[in-house]
Design a protein around this motif. Structure first.
Motif, mmCIF file in Angstrom:
data_model
loop_
_atom_site.group_PDB
_atom_site.id
_atom_site.type_symbol
_atom_site.label_atom_id
_atom_site.label_comp_id
_atom_site.label_asym_id
_atom_site.label_seq_id
_atom_site.Cartn_x
_atom_site.Cartn_y
_atom_site.Cartn_z
ATOM 1 N N VAL A 1 -5.297 55.310 34.950
ATOM 2 C CA VAL A 1 -3.925 55.553 34.492
ATOM 3 C C VAL A 1 -3.058 54.303 34.603
ATOM 4 O O VAL A 1 -2.414 53.884 33.645
ATOM 5 N N VAL A 2 -3.073 53.676 35.790
ATOM 6 C CA VAL A 2 -2.139 52.570 36.020
ATOM 7 C C VAL A 2 -2.527 51.339 35.199
ATOM 8 O O VAL A 2 -1.695 50.782 34.471
ATOM 9 N N VAL A 3 -3.787 50.919 35.292
ATOM 10 C CA VAL A 3 -4.197 49.703 34.568
ATOM 11 C C VAL A 3 -4.056 49.854 33.045
ATOM 12 O O VAL A 3 -3.456 48.994 32.403
ATOM 13 N N PRO A 4 -4.553 50.951 32.447
ATOM 14 C CA PRO A 4 -4.414 51.081 30.988
ATOM 15 C C PRO A 4 -2.960 51.095 30.524
ATOM 16 O O PRO A 4 -2.670 50.691 29.408
ATOM 17 N N ASN A 5 -2.054 51.535 31.395
ATOM 18 C CA ASN A 5 -0.644 51.557 31.012
ATOM 19 C C ASN A 5 0.096 50.271 31.387
ATOM 20 O O ASN A 5 1.311 50.201 31.253
ATOM 21 N N SER A 6 -0.630 49.285 31.904
ATOM 22 C CA SER A 6 0.013 48.037 32.318
ATOM 23 C C SER A 6 -0.607 46.843 31.610
ATOM 24 O O SER A 6 -0.537 45.727 32.112
ATOM 25 N N LYS A 7 -1.230 47.083 30.461
ATOM 26 C CA LYS A 7 -1.968 46.007 29.786
ATOM 27 C C LYS A 7 -1.095 44.787 29.518
ATOM 28 O O LYS A 7 -1.532 43.661 29.680
ATOM 29 N N GLY A 8 0.142 45.030 29.102
ATOM 30 C CA GLY A 8 1.038 43.915 28.781
ATOM 31 C C GLY A 8 1.274 43.018 29.985
ATOM 32 O O GLY A 8 1.229 41.790 29.878
ATOM 33 N N PHE A 9 1.484 43.640 31.135
ATOM 34 C CA PHE A 9 1.748 42.865 32.345
ATOM 35 C C PHE A 9 0.505 42.079 32.767
ATOM 36 O O PHE A 9 0.586 40.893 33.106
ATOM 37 N N PHE A 10 -0.649 42.742 32.713
ATOM 38 C CA PHE A 10 -1.898 42.037 33.041
ATOM 39 C C PHE A 10 -2.125 40.870 32.089
ATOM 40 O O PHE A 10 -2.517 39.777 32.506
ATOM 41 N N ALA A 11 -1.870 41.103 30.791
ATOM 42 C CA ALA A 11 -2.070 40.035 29.810
ATOM 43 C C ALA A 11 -1.136 38.868 30.100
ATOM 44 O O ALA A 11 -1.538 37.699 30.046
ATOM 45 N N ALA A 12 0.123 39.193 30.445
ATOM 46 C CA ALA A 12 1.103 38.131 30.709
ATOM 47 C C ALA A 12 0.656 37.264 31.891
ATOM 48 O O ALA A 12 0.607 36.032 31.791
ATOM 49 N N LEU A 13 0.287 37.902 33.001
ATOM 50 C CA LEU A 13 -0.136 37.123 34.164
ATOM 51 C C LEU A 13 -1.479 36.446 33.912
ATOM 52 O O LEU A 13 -1.738 35.341 34.396
ATOM 53 N N GLY A 14 -2.341 37.102 33.105
ATOM 54 C CA GLY A 14 -3.649 36.531 32.808
ATOM 55 C C GLY A 14 -3.547 35.245 32.005
ATOM 56 O O GLY A 14 -4.230 34.265 32.307
ATOM 57 N N VAL A 15 -2.681 35.250 30.996
ATOM 58 C CA VAL A 15 -2.519 34.043 30.182
ATOM 59 C C VAL A 15 -2.016 32.885 31.043
ATOM 60 O O VAL A 15 -2.511 31.759 30.962
ATOM 61 N N ILE A 16 -1.039 33.173 31.896
ATOM 62 C CA ILE A 16 -0.508 32.124 32.779
ATOM 63 C C ILE A 16 -1.615 31.597 33.698
ATOM 64 O O ILE A 16 -1.765 30.390 33.893
#
Lengths: 270, 292
Positions: free
Chosen positions: A180-195
């Motif tokens: 639930v939490v990770v699939p709904n936080s993809k944008g945040f993970f992507a943002a920190l991942g790119v950095i």
């Protein structure tokens, strides 16, 4: 007024693009062209064979160092998101006696930039025998207090209703987090991942300290070694620089939305 | 009990790594800093505070703090003002807004190594065909030996413009985010009260509303300048080694702890501890300013 604004921005934009122009011009020209007394705006003909020369030059481990950089950057990005995401969630949502102790240990590291402690970290990593080793390049950078802290702040504001619905469906903390939490936080993970990826690809001091054998060089260490050495083929060096930037330019163009969000998230801790 | 297991399942791996790769090094370093440790990472002879006394009276170490201060004196205000000015301009336009933002942000894709390469070998390479000298030539000026010129110290111009180019876009994005958070009604109210659209709203609305962002940007700029290493190492370093001047703290530490003149971890650790305390002090001080 409007015209002035655009004029000022255009002048600044041209100045900002000059270094990119120089990398391409110098990398695709001949040595004679770039050392000519009068400025050559663009090579007479683009020397694509420079690529072949660069990649077949035994003194420049271009392929090897690019692969090393890629492996390190991917492992650090994935590892950091995995470890710091879990820890941030645990600190935000699972009550525990030692929760505050861990949180204070995390916050204390925010005051100490990792670069300043490179000597102590080198001492420990060399004791482990990880000099010139992939483990030494990747692992010490995984445990970012800053990333964990950002994840905690983010998860504190995650809508509780979604988690409670998962709980009613019989999921524990682990199931709730992954389903639930990770699939709904993809944008945040992507943002920190790119950095994380960009930072890892461009880092220099730690790989310089730890990657002492040529086989373990990252692309930044390889470039730096030829930049500071005596006999350099300037054309090949610039082409190598262009090749080293290429993956990141792709990331910048394709993922700019996440990148901008990542900068805003990581730049200012509210 | 279930909570207890779950907590360590989530936090345990990270916490263990944090201890091993952050806290153990710091602790070990503290220990080493009270010992003599040359070419070894195990403490040999206890020397008390001597390493600290040596470092605090060591002229090159103190000079490195001076070098940082001088560098920060130029790069911090310069980046701050230009990033803010460009952010204000980008924020006021609508056509091609995304284009300009991307152009100013693109240098962030480059490493300091690549930027050093361009600055050292192309723009400021000191020979007649370098870009800077070509431009000077158009005005009839003589070529300048930029990176090796110590009087006047032209290498500062090389280092400051390099970092300015590379880091400006990051802070521009932060300022843009800050500008977008300012409520539009504040401006409308000011216009109704008869404020001019330019200088007055900037002075009385935009800048005060950007206070949090500005403080954060200043702190980040200062911390980044404190850690300057890459461009100094790559622009000024040669195969004959690093010149005796322009050594910011991390460059100094690198050559003390890992240089070819023998690895001195006792002094290196003492230096790292002093530098860590200094930066932690600045951060704490700044934190109190923000929360005040």
């Amino acid at each position: 007024m409007k015209v002035l604004r655009y004029a000022a921005l255009s002048v600044a934009a041209v100045l900002f693009l000059i270094p990119f122009y120089l990398v391409l011009r110098n990398g695709l020209a001949t040595e004679q062209e770039i050392t000519a007394p009068s400025w050559t705006l663009w090579p007479q003909e683009i020397r694509w064979e420079n690529f072949a020369a660069l990649f077949s030059n035994p003194a420049v481990p271009m392929v090897r160092s690019m692969v090393n950089s890629l492996v390190v950057a991917v492992l650090q990005t994935v590892g950091q998101l995995f470890l710091c995401g879990l820890a941030g969630y645990g600190l935000a949502r699972i009550p525990h006696r030692y929760s505050n102790v861990v949180l204070y240990l995390v916050i204390a590291t925010l005051m100490i930039p990792a670069a300043v402690t490179f000597v102590p970290t080198f001492v420990v990593v060399s004791t482990l025998g990880w000099v010139s080793d992939l483990r030494g390049l990747v692992i010490p950078g995984l445990f970012s207090g800053f990333t964990t802290f950002l994840f905690r702040q983010y998860f504190l504001n995650f809508p509780r209703e979604l988690e409670e619905a998962a709980r009613i469906d019989g999921l524990g903390h682990w199931g709730t987090y992954w389903r639930v939490v990770v699939p709904n936080s993809k944008g945040f993970f992507a943002a920190l991942g790119v950095i994380a990826f960009v930072t890892s690809w461009n880092q220099f001091l730690w790989p310089l300290v730890i990657a002492q054998d040529q086989d373990s060089w990252t692309v930044q260490v390889a470039l730096s070694t030829f930049l500071t050495s005596q006999s350099i083929d300037v054309v090949q060096l610039f082409l190598a620089a262009a090749v080293s930037i290429a993956p990141l330019v792709v990331v910048f163009v394709a993922l700019q939305r996440f990148l901008v969000r990542g900068v805003t998230e990581t730049g200012i801790k509210d | 009990m279930r909570h207890g297991r779950a907590f360590w399942l989530f936090v345990g791996p990270f916490a263990a790594g944090l201890l091993v790769f952050v806290y153990v090094p710091i602790g070990w370093s503290l220990l080493l800093s009270f010992f003599d440790a040359r070419n070894t990472v195990t403490p040999t002879e206890f020397v008390g505070l001597r390493n600290y006394a040596d470092m605090l009276t060591d002229a090159p170490f103190l000079r490195s703090l001076g070098t940082f201060s001088l560098f920060a004196l130029f790069i911090v205000p310069l980046t701050f003002v230009l990033a803010l000015a460009l952010a204000l301009l980008v924020n006021q336009i609508s056509f091609m807004k995304a284009f300009f933002r991307s152009v100013f942000f693109l240098p962030t894709a480059c490493s300091y190594v690549v930027a050093s390469l361009v600055w050292k070998l192309s723009i400021f390479n000191g020979v007649r065909f370098g870009l800077a000298n070509t431009v000077l030539g158009w005005f009839g000026a003589e070529p300048v030996a930029w990176t090796v010129s110590t009087s006047p110290p032209w290498y500062w111009l090389v280092l400051v413009t390099l970092r300015l180019w590379l880091q400006l876009g990051f802070y521009l994005i932060l300022f843009l985010a800050g500008l977008q958070r300012i409520p539009q009604h504040l401006y409308e109210a000011a216009w109704i009260d008869g404020a001019g659209r330019g200088w007055q709203t900037l002075r009385y609305i935009t800048l005060p509303q950007l206070r949090t962002t500005s403080v954060a940007v200043l702190l980040l700029l200062l911390i980044a300048a404190y850690q300057a290493f890459d461009e100094f190492y790559n622009v000024l370093g040669t195969d004959r080694g690093y010149p005796p001047f322009a050594r910011p703290p991390l460059i100094y530490l690198y050559y003390t702890a890992l240089g070819s003149g023998g690895q001195d971890f006792g002094h290196g650790s003492a230096g790292a501890v002093i530098l860590t305390l200094l930066i932690a002090g600045v951060t704490l001080l700044q934190g109190r300013v923000i929360t005040r």
